[in-house]
Motif scaffolding. Structure first.
Motif, PDB file in Angstrom:
ATOM      1  N   SER A 153      47.804 -14.978 -26.180  1.00  0.00           N
ATOM      2  CA  SER A 153      48.232 -15.064 -26.710  1.00  0.00           C
ATOM      3  C   SER A 153      48.026 -16.148 -28.061  1.00  0.00           C
ATOM      4  O   SER A 153      48.440 -15.118 -29.481  1.00  0.00           O
ATOM      5  CB  SER A 153      50.419 -14.707 -26.970  1.00  0.00           C
ATOM      6  N   ASN A 154      47.720 -16.931 -28.005  1.00  0.00           N
ATOM      7  CA  ASN A 154      47.499 -17.945 -28.963  1.00  0.00           C
ATOM      8  C   ASN A 154      45.519 -17.889 -29.370  1.00  0.00           C
ATOM      9  O   ASN A 154      45.689 -18.680 -30.069  1.00  0.00           O
ATOM     10  CB  ASN A 154      47.139 -18.984 -28.107  1.00  0.00           C
ATOM     11  N   ASN A 155      45.168 -16.970 -28.903  1.00  0.00           N
ATOM     12  CA  ASN A 155      44.165 -17.052 -29.395  1.00  0.00           C
ATOM     13  C   ASN A 155      42.647 -17.599 -28.316  1.00  0.00           C
ATOM     14  O   ASN A 155      42.104 -18.139 -29.666  1.00  0.00           O
ATOM     15  CB  ASN A 155      43.413 -16.188 -31.017  1.00  0.00           C
ATOM     16  N   ASP A 156      43.733 -18.663 -27.951  1.00  0.00           N
ATOM     17  CA  ASP A 156      42.583 -19.318 -27.101  1.00  0.00           C
ATOM     18  C   ASP A 156      41.324 -19.035 -26.563  1.00  0.00           C
ATOM     19  O   ASP A 156      40.748 -17.716 -26.228  1.00  0.00           O
ATOM     20  CB  ASP A 156      43.228 -20.610 -26.208  1.00  0.00           C
ATOM     21  N   LYS A 157      40.303 -19.976 -26.406  1.00  0.00           N
ATOM     22  CA  LYS A 157      38.814 -19.371 -25.787  1.00  0.00           C
ATOM     23  C   LYS A 157      39.736 -19.592 -24.745  1.00  0.00           C
ATOM     24  O   LYS A 157      39.222 -21.153 -24.304  1.00  0.00           O
ATOM     25  CB  LYS A 157      37.962 -20.166 -25.921  1.00  0.00           C
ATOM     26  N   ILE A 158      39.150 -18.857 -23.606  1.00  0.00           N
ATOM     27  CA  ILE A 158      39.458 -19.107 -22.021  1.00  0.00           C
ATOM     28  C   ILE A 158      38.526 -18.833 -20.807  1.00  0.00           C
ATOM     29  O   ILE A 158      38.364 -17.677 -21.227  1.00  0.00           O
ATOM     30  CB  ILE A 158      40.539 -18.396 -21.776  1.00  0.00           C
ATOM     31  N   ARG A 159      38.600 -19.323 -20.003  1.00  0.00           N
ATOM     32  CA  ARG A 159      37.731 -19.090 -19.034  1.00  0.00           C
ATOM     33  C   ARG A 159      38.918 -19.300 -17.085  1.00  0.00           C
ATOM     34  O   ARG A 159      39.440 -20.302 -17.804  1.00  0.00           O
ATOM     35  CB  ARG A 159      36.575 -19.883 -18.647  1.00  0.00           C
ATOM     36  N   ALA A 160      39.043 -18.591 -16.766  1.00  0.00           N
ATOM     37  CA  ALA A 160      39.564 -18.635 -16.117  1.00  0.00           C
ATOM     38  C   ALA A 160      38.975 -18.345 -14.416  1.00  0.00           C
ATOM     39  O   ALA A 160      38.289 -17.716 -14.227  1.00  0.00           O
ATOM     40  CB  ALA A 160      40.539 -17.330 -15.586  1.00  0.00           C
ATOM     41  N   ILE A 161      39.978 -18.985 -12.896  1.00  0.00           N
ATOM     42  CA  ILE A 161      38.454 -19.015 -12.139  1.00  0.00           C
ATOM     43  C   ILE A 161      39.543 -17.829 -11.445  1.00  0.00           C
ATOM     44  O   ILE A 161      41.187 -18.401 -10.887  1.00  0.00           O
ATOM     45  CB  ILE A 161      38.829 -20.327 -11.671  1.00  0.00           C
ATOM     46  N   TYR A 162      38.836 -17.198 -10.423  1.00  0.00           N
ATOM     47  CA  TYR A 162      39.629 -16.368  -9.377  1.00  0.00           C
ATOM     48  C   TYR A 162      38.918 -16.390  -7.868  1.00  0.00           C
ATOM     49  O   TYR A 162      38.121 -16.421  -8.315  1.00  0.00           O
ATOM     50  CB  TYR A 162      40.659 -14.347  -9.942  1.00  0.00           C
ATOM     51  N   ARG A 218      40.685 -10.931 -23.429  1.00  0.00           N
ATOM     52  CA  ARG A 218      39.940 -12.095 -23.845  1.00  0.00           C
ATOM     53  C   ARG A 218      39.846 -12.926 -22.941  1.00  0.00           C
ATOM     54  O   ARG A 218      38.882 -14.417 -23.475  1.00  0.00           O
ATOM     55  CB  ARG A 218      41.316 -12.525 -24.677  1.00  0.00           C
ATOM     56  N   ILE A 219      39.784 -12.895 -21.545  1.00  0.00           N
ATOM     57  CA  ILE A 219      40.027 -14.107 -20.319  1.00  0.00           C
ATOM     58  C   ILE A 219      38.599 -13.421 -20.063  1.00  0.00           C
ATOM     59  O   ILE A 219      38.154 -12.425 -19.563  1.00  0.00           O
ATOM     60  CB  ILE A 219      40.739 -14.272 -19.316  1.00  0.00           C
ATOM     61  N   GLU A 220      37.557 -15.150 -20.295  1.00  0.00           N
ATOM     62  CA  GLU A 220      36.490 -14.460 -19.269  1.00  0.00           C
ATOM     63  C   GLU A 220      36.719 -15.200 -17.996  1.00  0.00           C
ATOM     64  O   GLU A 220      37.111 -16.513 -17.684  1.00  0.00           O
ATOM     65  CB  GLU A 220      35.644 -15.907 -20.367  1.00  0.00           C
ATOM     66  N   TRP A 221      36.460 -14.321 -17.101  1.00  0.00           N
ATOM     67  CA  TRP A 221      37.269 -14.400 -15.222  1.00  0.00           C
ATOM     68  C   TRP A 221      35.921 -15.056 -14.699  1.00  0.00           C
ATOM     69  O   TRP A 221      34.322 -14.559 -15.104  1.00  0.00           O
ATOM     70  CB  TRP A 221      37.002 -13.332 -14.871  1.00  0.00           C
ATOM     71  N   ILE A 222      35.511 -16.192 -14.391  1.00  0.00           N
ATOM     72  CA  ILE A 222      34.619 -16.686 -13.398  1.00  0.00           C
ATOM     73  C   ILE A 222      34.870 -16.448 -11.574  1.00  0.00           C
ATOM     74  O   ILE A 222      36.088 -17.368 -11.720  1.00  0.00           O
ATOM     75  CB  ILE A 222      33.770 -17.621 -13.488  1.00  0.00           C
ATOM     76  N   LYS A 223      34.456 -15.877 -10.410  1.00  0.00           N
ATOM     77  CA  LYS A 223      34.985 -16.296  -9.252  1.00  0.00           C
ATOM     78  C   LYS A 223      33.957 -17.458  -8.763  1.00  0.00           C
ATOM     79  O   LYS A 223      33.327 -18.270  -8.868  1.00  0.00           O
ATOM     80  CB  LYS A 223      34.013 -15.366  -8.576  1.00  0.00           C
ATOM     81  N   ALA A 224      35.649 -18.585  -8.899  1.00  0.00           N
ATOM     82  CA  ALA A 224      35.059 -19.700  -7.627  1.00  0.00           C
ATOM     83  C   ALA A 224      35.633 -19.685  -6.718  1.00  0.00           C
ATOM     84  O   ALA A 224      37.440 -19.643  -6.988  1.00  0.00           O
ATOM     85  CB  ALA A 224      35.040 -20.983  -8.753  1.00  0.00           C
TER      86      ALA A 224
END
Length: 335
Positions: A21-30, A56-62
């Motif tokens: 919501s803050n328009n931050d550049k985000i990457r998240a682990i799942y 908006r979230i860049e998801w990466i499997k880790a």
């Protein structure tokens, strides 16, 4: 860019909504694709623009124990929120808990150091705090006694904190938050969400133990405030109010319009219960439901001081009654 571990967990999913919501550049682990639906469900509590924010979230499997995957996840990252953890109080799962919570955090700290991460926020727990020897509330500096009969979750989370503090000695800027029992919607099969599920199914039992509760929104808000501040190398207890388990469960029942739990589990019954549960585990191999330490916790009174963070931020906490009402509505919507 911000990296969030444990993005499909309770804290992580609500945190991702705020960051997106803050328009931050985000990457998240799942770790598994099916858990990504949890994040979308949580987003739906706040907005109708679920897909727009989710994308908006860049998801990466880790996995926290897979260094090559984590190394990839850390590329171009400047700030890290480490909320991934395994929560279990089963003594037989100590090794698994240690691998995930302690060694996994060590891996995160090491990668923060090698990638010159500007700041780390680690989500710990009040479980890592010592026990007060007086009537004074437990504070951030209350001595942790390793000789106490601590539960396996607390031991491994304490070990994780030691990894974070080790990182600060090697040049990493970090903050640690120690939430009490976190109230938030989205995950109903374990954690506090499962308490709403049990009460909805007509659970009749309660204990008179007392502990500290906090809304997930408060946890997320404070994490972001700390990360955006100049504060570093400090820990903070996040507890809004102290309620008995009886009061807590009965308020859930009221908001879910079901029968109130009215049968008190006496301390001697809890003591007998964990022994029978141990025997059942040995005979059948089924998971433990009640450990020795948990039997003691549910009938003990633990009071925590939130004065350090409250005075620092002049923070206004969400009332627990309001949080129970909100989560109850979310439960009814989802179920």
């Amino acid at each position: 860019m911000i990296l969030v571990t444990g993005g499909t967990g309770l804290v992580g999913s609500h945190l991702l909504y705020r960051l997106a919501s803050n328009n931050d550049k985000i990457r998240a682990i799942y770790r598994s694709e099916e858990k990504l639906d949890i994040v979308k469900k949580v987003f739906s509590y706040y907005t109708d623009e679920v897909d727009a924010l989710f994308n908006r979230i860049e998801w990466i499997k880790a996995d926290l124990l897979n260094i090559p995957d984590l190394t990839e996840a850390f590329k171009k990252i400047t700030h890290v929120y480490h909320s991934a953890a395994l929560v279990s109080f089963e003594p037989d799962k100590y090794y698994l808990l240690k691998q995930t919570n302690t060694l996994g955090t060590a891996n995160i700290v090491n990668l923060c150091l090698s990638n010159n991460i500007e700041k780390l926020c680690y989500v710990s727990s009040v479980a890592t705090l010592g026990k007060s020897l007086t009537n004074a509330p437990i504070a951030e500096d209350t001595f942790w006694n390793p000789e106490e009969d601590n539960n396996v979750y607390a031991i491994t989370k304490y070990g994780a904190e030691m990894e974070v503090w080790r990182g600060t000695q090697e040049g990493l800027d970090a903050v640690i938050v120690n939430p009490g029992v976190i109230l938030g919607g989205g995950i109903w099969n374990h954690g506090t969400g499962n308490l709403f599920k049990r009460v909805a199914k007509g659970s009749k039992y309660y204990t008179n133990g007392v502990t500290g509760f906090v809304a997930v929104q408060d946890v997320v808000n404070i994490m972001i405030l700390l990360m955006d501040s100049e504060i570093k190398n400090e820990s903070y207890i996040l507890v809004s109010e102290h309620w008995s388990f009886k009061q807590f469960l009965q308020r859930i029942a009221t908001h879910l319009s079901v029968a109130l739990p009215k049968k008190e589990i006496q301390p001697w019954q809890a003591e007998l219960g964990w022994r029978l549960d141990w025997l059942r585990n040995k005979i059948t191999g089924k998971n433990r439901f009640l450990s020795k330490q948990m039997a003691q916790t549910i009938n003990s009174k633990s009071v925590y001081s939130n004065s350090k963070i409250t005075s620092l931020l002049q923070y206004n906490w969400t009332p627990i009654e309001a949080s129970i009402q909100t989560v109850s509505k979310q439960f009814k919507t989802d179920n």
